[in-house]
Design a protein around this motif. Structure first.
Motif, PDB file in Angstrom:
ATOM      1  N   LEU A  95      -3.454  -6.109  -5.904  1.00 14.15           N
ATOM      2  CA  LEU A  95      -3.038  -6.847  -4.706  1.00 14.15           C
ATOM      3  C   LEU A  95      -3.784  -8.176  -4.622  1.00 14.15           C
ATOM      4  CD1 LEU A  95      -2.977  -3.986  -2.020  1.00 14.15           C
ATOM      5  CD2 LEU A  95      -1.068  -4.910  -3.328  1.00 14.15           C
ATOM      6  N   ILE A 106       2.054  -8.043  -5.166  1.00 11.53           N
ATOM      7  CA  ILE A 106       1.707  -6.916  -6.046  1.00 11.53           C
ATOM      8  C   ILE A 106       1.847  -7.367  -7.489  1.00 11.53           C
ATOM      9  CG2 ILE A 106       2.268  -4.545  -6.712  1.00 11.53           C
ATOM     10  CD1 ILE A 106       3.654  -4.289  -3.931  1.00 11.53           C
ATOM     11  N   GLY A 113       0.654   2.727  -9.225  1.00  9.64           N
ATOM     12  CA  GLY A 113       1.460   3.596  -8.357  1.00  9.64           C
ATOM     13  C   GLY A 113       0.650   4.678  -7.672  1.00  9.64           C
ATOM     14  N   GLY A 115      -0.540   4.860  -4.696  1.00 11.71           N
ATOM     15  CA  GLY A 115      -0.096   5.150  -3.325  1.00 11.71           C
ATOM     16  C   GLY A 115      -1.126   4.842  -2.257  1.00 11.71           C
ATOM     17  N   ALA A 116      -2.308   4.317  -2.632  1.00 11.83           N
ATOM     18  CA  ALA A 116      -3.341   4.034  -1.624  1.00 11.83           C
ATOM     19  C   ALA A 116      -2.840   3.005  -0.611  1.00 11.83           C
ATOM     20  CB  ALA A 116      -4.609   3.546  -2.314  1.00 11.83           C
TER      21      ALA A 116
HETATM   22  S1  SF4 Z   1       0.122   1.701  -5.491  1.00 10.80           S
HETATM   23 FE1  SF4 Z   1      -2.081   1.793  -5.895  1.00 10.80          FE
HETATM   24  S2  SF4 Z   1      -2.282   0.541  -7.738  1.00 10.80           S
HETATM   25 FE2  SF4 Z   1      -0.321  -0.003  -6.845  1.00 10.80          FE
HETATM   26  S3  SF4 Z   1      -0.729  -1.732  -5.527  1.00 10.80           S
HETATM   27 FE3  SF4 Z   1      -0.835   0.092  -4.254  1.00 10.80          FE
HETATM   28  S4  SF4 Z   1      -3.013   0.602  -4.260  1.00 10.80           S
HETATM   29 FE4  SF4 Z   1      -2.692  -0.793  -5.965  1.00 10.80          FE
END
Ligand code: SF4
Ligand code: SF4
Length: 307
Positions: A95, A106, A113, A115-116
């Protein structure tokens, strides 16, 4: 006879795995005992199709795969609070902040991926979706068999899953039921793609060469094969290499009592065949290498009689 699945592996790349696979595929394709299917599971660098091209003008079938998930950003939901950047939501540094639009960007290649961002954004401005991660391509090749291979695309993080999808695709192909032999060109190494490739195999051929790195990686791949309890044998490529390491290599084979399916001495016919993108057994059928590979094929058939 059931469909017997034989995998060709090497802990190390560049020891002749694809070259051997192509020749075995050609020999099996011309053997009336077999109706083979060939799989290239080296999905990050598939090149068996270069040596086993389509028969005449056949148009390959292509299917997209969606085994990778990535974050997408929903601009309408964003309230420009900047928390995703300031609170460092992304451990993968995917990010970044767009100063002009005051929204996060992104980086597709960095996103894992995880998901945070989706979980942490109070406005639910991120979603996680499957994205195109590769292709499965299939066609009848000119050496008499169906070739199926997977190909990852840039940024895909799931080579192992694609390997599993290639194998599933093969099982659901029209030809699988009538096929009695599947030959699988495996990925190098001992990681996730190799584990996915080894699952469900009936027999493994481990190809190596008598060099320090060849032996080092052979030991690693055979440790992995042993975990799966799959019967295996070894093919020694460049078996006549003049090297001070030969004695150590021979001692390892003698001490372990591992079965040698065959040996291939160094032969210029192999790189020549590769430069013409042909299996060596077709390019130079009477070469020393081809005679050795035909012997290996004969020995393999004897091994497969046990199934
Ligand atoms: S899904 Fe995880 S790796 Fe992808 S942008 Fe969001 S926080 Fe970052
Ligand atoms: S995406 Fe979410 S956390 Fe990031 S600036 Fe927009 S609202 Fe804030």
């Amino acid at each position: 006879m059931d469909n017997i699945i034989v995998g060709i592996v090497s802990g190390k790349g560049g020891v002749g795995k694809t070259s051997l696979t192509a020749s075995l595929a050609s020999l099996a394709g011309n053997d009336e005992e077999f109706t083979p299917i060939i799989l290239d599971c080296d999905v990050d660098a598939p090149n068996l199709s270069i040596i086993l091209p389509p028969d005449s003008d056949i148009e390959p079938q292509k299917d997209d795969t969606y085994t990778t998930i990535k974050a997408t950003f929903i601009p309408d939901k964003c309230v420009h609070c900047r928390s995703c950047i300031d609170d460092h939501y992304c451990e993968f540094n995917a990010l970044t902040w767009d100063e002009e639009k005051e929204i996060p960007n992104i980086d597709y290649l960095k996103c894992e991926g995880c998901g945070a961002c989706k979980t942490l954004c109070p406005e639910h401005a991120f979603e996680i979706h499957p994205v195109k991660s590769g292709e499965i391509i299939s066609y009848d090749n000119k050496y008499g068999s169906l070739l199926i291979f997977g190909k990852t695309i840039l940024g895909s993080t799931t080579s192992g899953k694609l390997v599993s999808e290639v194998k599933e695709f093969a099982k659901h192909s029209d030809k699988y039921q009538s096929s009695n032999l599947t030959i699988v060109d495996g990925p190098p190494g001992i990681g996730c793609p190799v584990i996915a490739m080894l699952t469900g195999l009936n027999y493994v051929i481990a190809i190596t060469e008598p060099t320090p790195s060849g032996l080092h990686d052979l030991v690693r791949i055979l440790e992995l094969v042993d975990q799966f309890k799959i019967p295996f044998s070894i093919v020694v490529n460049k078996a006549d290499l003049k090297s001070p390491f030969q004695e150590k290599f021979k001692k390892y084979i003698k001490d372990t009592k591992y079965k040698i399916l065959g040996k291939i001495n160094f032969d210029y016919a192999i790189p020549e065949a590769m430069s013409y993108a042909e299996p060596v057994v077709d390019y130079a059928p009477n070469s020393k290498a081809s005679i050795s590979i035909k012997e290996i094929y004969k020995n393999l058939k004897k091994e497969l009689k046990n199934f």
